[in-house]
Design a protein around this motif. Structure first.
Motif, PDB file in Angstrom:
ATOM      1  N   GLU A  63      33.917  46.816  37.279  1.00  0.00           N
ATOM      2  CA  GLU A  63      33.580  46.400  35.921  1.00  0.00           C
ATOM      3  C   GLU A  63      34.621  46.886  34.920  1.00  0.00           C
ATOM      4  O   GLU A  63      35.058  46.143  34.037  1.00  0.00           O
ATOM      5  CB  GLU A  63      32.203  46.928  35.527  1.00  0.00           C
ATOM      6  N   MET A  64      35.042  48.131  35.054  1.00  0.00           N
ATOM      7  CA  MET A  64      36.002  48.665  34.087  1.00  0.00           C
ATOM      8  C   MET A  64      37.377  48.020  34.237  1.00  0.00           C
ATOM      9  O   MET A  64      38.043  47.707  33.241  1.00  0.00           O
ATOM     10  CB  MET A  64      36.102  50.179  34.231  1.00  0.00           C
ATOM     11  N   MET A  65      37.813  47.791  35.455  1.00  0.00           N
ATOM     12  CA  MET A  65      39.127  47.189  35.649  1.00  0.00           C
ATOM     13  C   MET A  65      39.156  45.749  35.152  1.00  0.00           C
ATOM     14  O   MET A  65      40.178  45.292  34.612  1.00  0.00           O
ATOM     15  CB  MET A  65      39.541  47.247  37.124  1.00  0.00           C
ATOM     16  N   LEU A  80      45.897  37.261  37.425  1.00  0.00           N
ATOM     17  CA  LEU A  80      46.491  37.566  38.721  1.00  0.00           C
ATOM     18  C   LEU A  80      45.925  38.895  39.210  1.00  0.00           C
ATOM     19  O   LEU A  80      45.945  39.889  38.471  1.00  0.00           O
ATOM     20  CB  LEU A  80      48.014  37.669  38.608  1.00  0.00           C
ATOM     21  N   ILE A  81      45.417  38.916  40.433  1.00  0.00           N
ATOM     22  CA  ILE A  81      44.954  40.143  41.078  1.00  0.00           C
ATOM     23  C   ILE A  81      45.882  40.440  42.243  1.00  0.00           C
ATOM     24  O   ILE A  81      46.055  39.602  43.132  1.00  0.00           O
ATOM     25  CB  ILE A  81      43.511  40.018  41.587  1.00  0.00           C
ATOM     26  N   ILE A  82      46.486  41.616  42.232  1.00  0.00           N
ATOM     27  CA  ILE A  82      47.287  42.073  43.363  1.00  0.00           C
ATOM     28  C   ILE A  82      46.437  43.059  44.152  1.00  0.00           C
ATOM     29  O   ILE A  82      46.025  44.095  43.636  1.00  0.00           O
ATOM     30  CB  ILE A  82      48.585  42.760  42.896  1.00  0.00           C
ATOM     31  N   GLY A  83      46.167  42.752  45.418  1.00  0.00           N
ATOM     32  CA  GLY A  83      45.272  43.573  46.230  1.00  0.00           C
ATOM     33  C   GLY A  83      43.837  43.113  46.060  1.00  0.00           C
ATOM     34  O   GLY A  83      43.550  41.927  45.948  1.00  0.00           O
ATOM     35  N   GLY A  88      35.388  42.647  45.115  1.00  0.00           N
ATOM     36  CA  GLY A  88      34.585  43.132  43.999  1.00  0.00           C
ATOM     37  C   GLY A  88      35.207  42.858  42.649  1.00  0.00           C
ATOM     38  O   GLY A  88      34.521  42.459  41.692  1.00  0.00           O
ATOM     39  N   LEU A  89      36.505  43.065  42.525  1.00  0.00           N
ATOM     40  CA  LEU A  89      37.181  42.800  41.265  1.00  0.00           C
ATOM     41  C   LEU A  89      37.193  41.306  40.963  1.00  0.00           C
ATOM     42  O   LEU A  89      36.959  40.893  39.816  1.00  0.00           O
ATOM     43  CB  LEU A  89      38.607  43.351  41.320  1.00  0.00           C
ATOM     44  N   LEU A  90      37.442  40.505  41.962  1.00  0.00           N
ATOM     45  CA  LEU A  90      37.415  39.052  41.785  1.00  0.00           C
ATOM     46  C   LEU A  90      36.052  38.606  41.274  1.00  0.00           C
ATOM     47  O   LEU A  90      35.950  37.762  40.364  1.00  0.00           O
ATOM     48  CB  LEU A  90      37.741  38.374  43.109  1.00  0.00           C
ATOM     49  N   ARG A  91      34.990  39.151  41.826  1.00  0.00           N
ATOM     50  CA  ARG A  91      33.624  38.828  41.380  1.00  0.00           C
ATOM     51  C   ARG A  91      33.458  39.081  39.888  1.00  0.00           C
ATOM     52  O   ARG A  91      32.933  38.229  39.155  1.00  0.00           O
ATOM     53  CB  ARG A  91      32.632  39.678  42.168  1.00  0.00           C
ATOM     54  N   GLU A  92      33.912  40.249  39.427  1.00  0.00           N
ATOM     55  CA  GLU A  92      33.734  40.595  38.020  1.00  0.00           C
ATOM     56  C   GLU A  92      34.606  39.740  37.107  1.00  0.00           C
ATOM     57  O   GLU A  92      34.175  39.335  36.026  1.00  0.00           O
ATOM     58  CB  GLU A  92      34.029  42.081  37.795  1.00  0.00           C
ATOM     59  N   VAL A  93      35.826  39.446  37.520  1.00  0.00           N
ATOM     60  CA  VAL A  93      36.702  38.595  36.725  1.00  0.00           C
ATOM     61  C   VAL A  93      36.075  37.220  36.527  1.00  0.00           C
ATOM     62  O   VAL A  93      36.081  36.659  35.411  1.00  0.00           O
ATOM     63  CB  VAL A  93      38.087  38.473  37.395  1.00  0.00           C
ATOM     64  N   LEU A  94      35.510  36.672  37.576  1.00  0.00           N
ATOM     65  CA  LEU A  94      34.954  35.312  37.522  1.00  0.00           C
ATOM     66  C   LEU A  94      33.676  35.217  36.697  1.00  0.00           C
ATOM     67  O   LEU A  94      33.234  34.114  36.370  1.00  0.00           O
ATOM     68  CB  LEU A  94      34.687  34.807  38.940  1.00  0.00           C
ATOM     69  N   ARG A  95      33.101  36.340  36.332  1.00  0.00           N
ATOM     70  CA  ARG A  95      31.913  36.306  35.471  1.00  0.00           C
ATOM     71  C   ARG A  95      32.268  35.847  34.063  1.00  0.00           C
ATOM     72  O   ARG A  95      31.379  35.470  33.297  1.00  0.00           O
ATOM     73  CB  ARG A  95      31.253  37.681  35.443  1.00  0.00           C
ATOM     74  N   HIS A  96      33.545  35.843  33.732  1.00  0.00           N
ATOM     75  CA  HIS A  96      33.996  35.343  32.435  1.00  0.00           C
ATOM     76  C   HIS A  96      34.220  33.834  32.552  1.00  0.00           C
ATOM     77  O   HIS A  96      35.177  33.377  33.180  1.00  0.00           O
ATOM     78  CB  HIS A  96      35.274  36.062  32.010  1.00  0.00           C
ATOM     79  N   ASP A 151      47.655  35.828  31.750  1.00  0.00           N
ATOM     80  CA  ASP A 151      47.196  36.574  30.578  1.00  0.00           C
ATOM     81  C   ASP A 151      46.857  38.013  30.947  1.00  0.00           C
ATOM     82  O   ASP A 151      47.016  38.924  30.127  1.00  0.00           O
ATOM     83  CB  ASP A 151      45.955  35.898  29.972  1.00  0.00           C
ATOM     84  N   VAL A 152      46.373  38.210  32.140  1.00  0.00           N
ATOM     85  CA  VAL A 152      46.033  39.551  32.638  1.00  0.00           C
ATOM     86  C   VAL A 152      46.498  39.667  34.083  1.00  0.00           C
ATOM     87  O   VAL A 152      46.279  38.760  34.883  1.00  0.00           O
ATOM     88  CB  VAL A 152      44.514  39.818  32.550  1.00  0.00           C
ATOM     89  N   ILE A 153      47.148  40.789  34.402  1.00  0.00           N
ATOM     90  CA  ILE A 153      47.503  41.124  35.781  1.00  0.00           C
ATOM     91  C   ILE A 153      46.798  42.424  36.141  1.00  0.00           C
ATOM     92  O   ILE A 153      46.893  43.415  35.409  1.00  0.00           O
ATOM     93  CB  ILE A 153      49.024  41.278  35.963  1.00  0.00           C
ATOM     94  N   LEU A 154      46.081  42.425  37.259  1.00  0.00           N
ATOM     95  CA  LEU A 154      45.310  43.577  37.712  1.00  0.00           C
ATOM     96  C   LEU A 154      45.833  44.028  39.068  1.00  0.00           C
ATOM     97  O   LEU A 154      45.859  43.244  40.022  1.00  0.00           O
ATOM     98  CB  LEU A 154      43.825  43.211  37.836  1.00  0.00           C
ATOM     99  N   THR A 155      46.262  45.280  39.150  1.00  0.00           N
ATOM    100  CA  THR A 155      46.736  45.833  40.411  1.00  0.00           C
ATOM    101  C   THR A 155      45.635  46.694  41.015  1.00  0.00           C
ATOM    102  O   THR A 155      45.417  47.828  40.597  1.00  0.00           O
ATOM    103  CB  THR A 155      48.009  46.678  40.221  1.00  0.00           C
ATOM    104  N   ASP A 156      44.935  46.139  41.983  1.00  0.00           N
ATOM    105  CA  ASP A 156      43.837  46.838  42.669  1.00  0.00           C
ATOM    106  C   ASP A 156      44.349  47.242  44.047  1.00  0.00           C
ATOM    107  O   ASP A 156      44.017  46.620  45.054  1.00  0.00           O
ATOM    108  CB  ASP A 156      42.624  45.919  42.762  1.00  0.00           C
ATOM    109  N   SER A 157      45.161  48.276  44.073  1.00  0.00           N
ATOM    110  CA  SER A 157      45.877  48.647  45.288  1.00  0.00           C
ATOM    111  C   SER A 157      45.348  49.933  45.898  1.00  0.00           C
ATOM    112  O   SER A 157      44.561  50.660  45.292  1.00  0.00           O
ATOM    113  CB  SER A 157      47.365  48.828  44.972  1.00  0.00           C
ATOM    114  N   THR A 158      45.812  50.214  47.103  1.00  0.00           N
ATOM    115  CA  THR A 158      45.604  51.525  47.697  1.00  0.00           C
ATOM    116  C   THR A 158      46.568  52.514  47.044  1.00  0.00           C
ATOM    117  O   THR A 158      47.332  52.157  46.144  1.00  0.00           O
ATOM    118  CB  THR A 158      45.840  51.466  49.216  1.00  0.00           C
TER     119      THR A 158
END
Length: 286
Positions: A63-65, A80-83, A88-96, A151-158
């Motif tokens: 949610e925060m990311m 854009l989501i990297i990783g 889970g992050l994809l789920r939250e992004v798509l709620r918009h 517009d937004v790039i999110l790095t959800d990496s290890t």
């Protein structure tokens, strides 16, 4: 004796989970992967000896990311989501609802496939959304060769070891900057600052060379022990980090999203950092 999963966080400090039900374990083309069930955390995913996500507290991180940059921006259409192979992050992004396109670049297809099978509550069908394009590729390689702007790039990496090491480099952040649309925002996973302060310090150095405005925000995720989880923030629009509470509240209300952790008040407060982090990143006055 009950099976245990021991996460070696740093020298002399371990975290131990009981494996109440083993679900899957394999060596993919890129990393060792294990999924198991724990009585407190629900289903747990670990990669190369490090716990990545659990059913119990994943909502905090995701949610925060997602919501902090999207609601701060106010006009996101392409993400854009990297990783983020757990979904889970994809789920939250798509709620918009206003978002038109999400490209997710994941280096390891096995992570997506196994998480869809064993952690379906993370993605909740997000990978089937027609707005989503999944690309199996190295994130750095994708950024170097794409002509798309986001517009937004999110790095959800290890953490910065193995395949993810390059995702904490100056050339990676420079590639992200090139792929941001005007006024775009980059948000990165930057570890637990108390134990991984060098990661934060290193990213701060690179951000300061590349972006007009940069900072970090934090969230308390129980699985990531040792303090608060730190997220990097970088943009060429300083106004976006200073969005007032009334505007955030209105945007959040219009979104129709019901969150379990995120609030507009918490959004603004998350950018208030402990002094030891401010000192480390060269912002001693807060």
């Amino acid at each position: 004796m009950k099976a245990e999963y021991r996460e070696d966080i740093c020298a002399g400090w371990d975290q131990v989970f009981s494996i109440d039900e083993p679900l899957y374990e394999t060596k993919t083309d890129h990393q060792h992967l294990i999924i198991f069930k724990n009585r407190y955390c629900g289903r747990v995913l670990a990669l190369d000896g490090v716990v990545q996500t659990t059913e119990a507290d994943e909502f905090i991180y995701h949610e925060m990311m997602a919501h902090v940059p999207i609601l701060a921006h106010g006009g996101v259409r392409r993400v854009l989501i990297i990783g983020g192979g757990d979904g889970g992050l994809l789920r939250e992004v798509l709620r918009h609802r206003e978002i038109q396109r999400v490209v997710q670049v994941e280096i390891d297809l096995s992570v997506i496939d196994l998480c869809r099978r064993y952690l379906p509550n993370h993605s909740q069908g997000a990978f089937d959304d027609p707005r989503v394009a999944v690309v199996i590729d190295d994130g750095m390689h994708f950024l170097q060769h794409t002509d798309a702007r986001f517009d937004v790039i999110l790095t959800d990496s290890t953490d910065p070891e193995g395949p993810a090491e390059v995702l904490f480099s100056e050339r990676y952040y420079a590639a992200c900057r090139r792929c941001l649309a005007p006024g775009g925002i980059l948000v990165t996973q930057n570890g637990v600052a108390f134990l991984q302060l060098d990661e934060v310090r290193m990213s701060a150095t690179y951000f300061s060379r590349l972006f007009r405005d940069w900072h970090f925000f934090n969230a308390a995720v129980p699985t990531y022990v040792g303090g608060t989880m730190t997220f990097g923030w970088a943009s060429d629009n300083p106004h976006l980090r200073q969005i007032d509470g009334e505007t955030l509240g209105a945007r959040f209300a219009r979104s129709g999203i019901t969150a379990r952790y995120y609030t507009p008040e918490l959004h603004r407060a998350a950018f208030a950092l402990p002094q030891y982090i401010l000192d480390a990143i060269g912002k001693p006055k807060g």
